[in-house]
Design an enzyme around this catalytic site. Sequence first.
Site, PDB file in Angstrom:
ATOM      1  N   GLY A  60     -34.645 113.226  29.135  1.00 60.95           N
ATOM      2  CA  GLY A  60     -35.603 113.332  30.221  1.00 60.95           C
ATOM      3  C   GLY A  60     -35.112 112.943  31.603  1.00 60.95           C
ATOM      4  O   GLY A  60     -35.854 113.065  32.575  1.00 60.95           O
ATOM      5  N   ASP A  61     -33.855 112.488  31.706  1.00 55.99           N
ATOM      6  CA  ASP A  61     -33.361 112.054  33.022  1.00 55.99           C
ATOM      7  C   ASP A  61     -31.853 112.238  33.113  1.00 55.99           C
ATOM      8  O   ASP A  61     -31.126 111.349  33.553  1.00 55.99           O
ATOM      9  CB  ASP A  61     -33.748 110.591  33.262  1.00 55.99           C
ATOM     10  N   PHE A  62     -31.392 113.418  32.696  1.00 55.95           N
ATOM     11  CA  PHE A  62     -29.958 113.731  32.688  1.00 55.95           C
ATOM     12  C   PHE A  62     -29.545 114.054  34.126  1.00 55.95           C
ATOM     13  O   PHE A  62     -29.296 115.198  34.488  1.00 55.95           O
ATOM     14  CB  PHE A  62     -29.703 114.917  31.751  1.00 55.95           C
ATOM     15  N   ASN A  63     -29.526 113.007  34.946  1.00 50.71           N
ATOM     16  CA  ASN A  63     -29.309 113.242  36.379  1.00 50.71           C
ATOM     17  C   ASN A  63     -27.913 112.837  36.831  1.00 50.71           C
ATOM     18  O   ASN A  63     -27.106 112.308  36.064  1.00 50.71           O
ATOM     19  CB  ASN A  63     -30.410 112.568  37.211  1.00 50.71           C
ATOM     20  N   ASN A  95     -26.892 109.317  36.132  1.00 53.24           N
ATOM     21  CA  ASN A  95     -26.950 108.863  34.738  1.00 53.24           C
ATOM     22  C   ASN A  95     -25.878 109.486  33.855  1.00 53.24           C
ATOM     23  O   ASN A  95     -25.861 109.260  32.636  1.00 53.24           O
ATOM     24  CB  ASN A  95     -28.330 109.158  34.128  1.00 53.24           C
TER      25      ASN A  95
END
Length: 354
Positions: A214-217, A220
């Site tokens: 949900g936060d493969f930014n 990260n």
Amino acid sequence: MSVKHAKPNFSPSQVSEIMKRLYNLTPSEIRPLPSYDDQNFYVAPSEGGEYVLKIMNTEDSKNTTIIELQTHAMSFLHHNGVPAQTAMPTTSGQLMSLEEMDCGYGCQKYVVRLLNYLPGVTISKVPLTPKLLYEAGRMAARMDEVLQKMEHPHLRILQRDNFIWSLSNILLLEGYMNVLDGDPLQKVIKSVIHQYKNSVIPKRSNFRECINHGDFNDLNVLVQPDDNNGYKISGVLDFGDMSSGYYVYELAITIMYMMIEHPDPIEVGGPVLAGWESVFPLNEDEKDCLYLLVVSRFCQSLVMARYSVTLHPENEEYLMITSRKGIKILQQVWELGKEHVEKVWFQRAAQFNK
């Protein structure tokens, strides 16, 4: 997280005390690391090793079950070849500890974990070559594929119905529109929400379900130099946004955040999509909704960044990192339109896989 004073504000001396008391380690170096909602410290003890002390915000610390599940997921991924962090046990054998501390707002409770430190730099710091974008897509798909095989007695709590960062909950942004009053961006975001209602919701029943990171930014994902003068992915961080969702959500999130760091954002989708489909090919409805899901993630990021600044004006620089670039990219992608952007993405992906 939307509560003032929920973010921890531990001092280095408090970190030293926790390290000694919980882990019997004496820090020789402590330095802060960036975080959106929590507080992270790089810690190098005199006994050896490198760690990250992660202190959760007070709101998330109220739900220790979901933090335990996230910690389990990190370990499960690690043991299945995905480079995630693992938690170190305390001297009493616990993987987390609920600590009551006064950070200047009175005594509050914070979940504390000590994670192994993964080497590398964030992907935001290196050139996003087509090869590295392909690897990002492949890694994101592989991660979701592994998570879908995970067993745990509390998996049902990942059904986070009102979780603001889930791509299923785009309509919740309507409740935050006032932070954009007077901003032309508000009109664009309202248009995206309208399109989402009409085009994504009717097709969602045909998306394949999975557990999303949900936060493969861009902050990260860690990378290290490879043997071919390029970079390879060496770490995936921060599982705080894990929730039940769909494979195509993870792909959309990955594309959106990689666009933030690229000099020509439209060129990102093709190689990321090619890498993703080397693991998990999309079906027709997933393909048809990908563009709207990517722009929907831009909307989530931009609206929630503005909202968070109203709560934490002192943290504006970090909170607005994505936002400053994201506004221009969202406007560009929305003006180009679905047909044009999809054509670029799918043609590039097809060329990449030849």
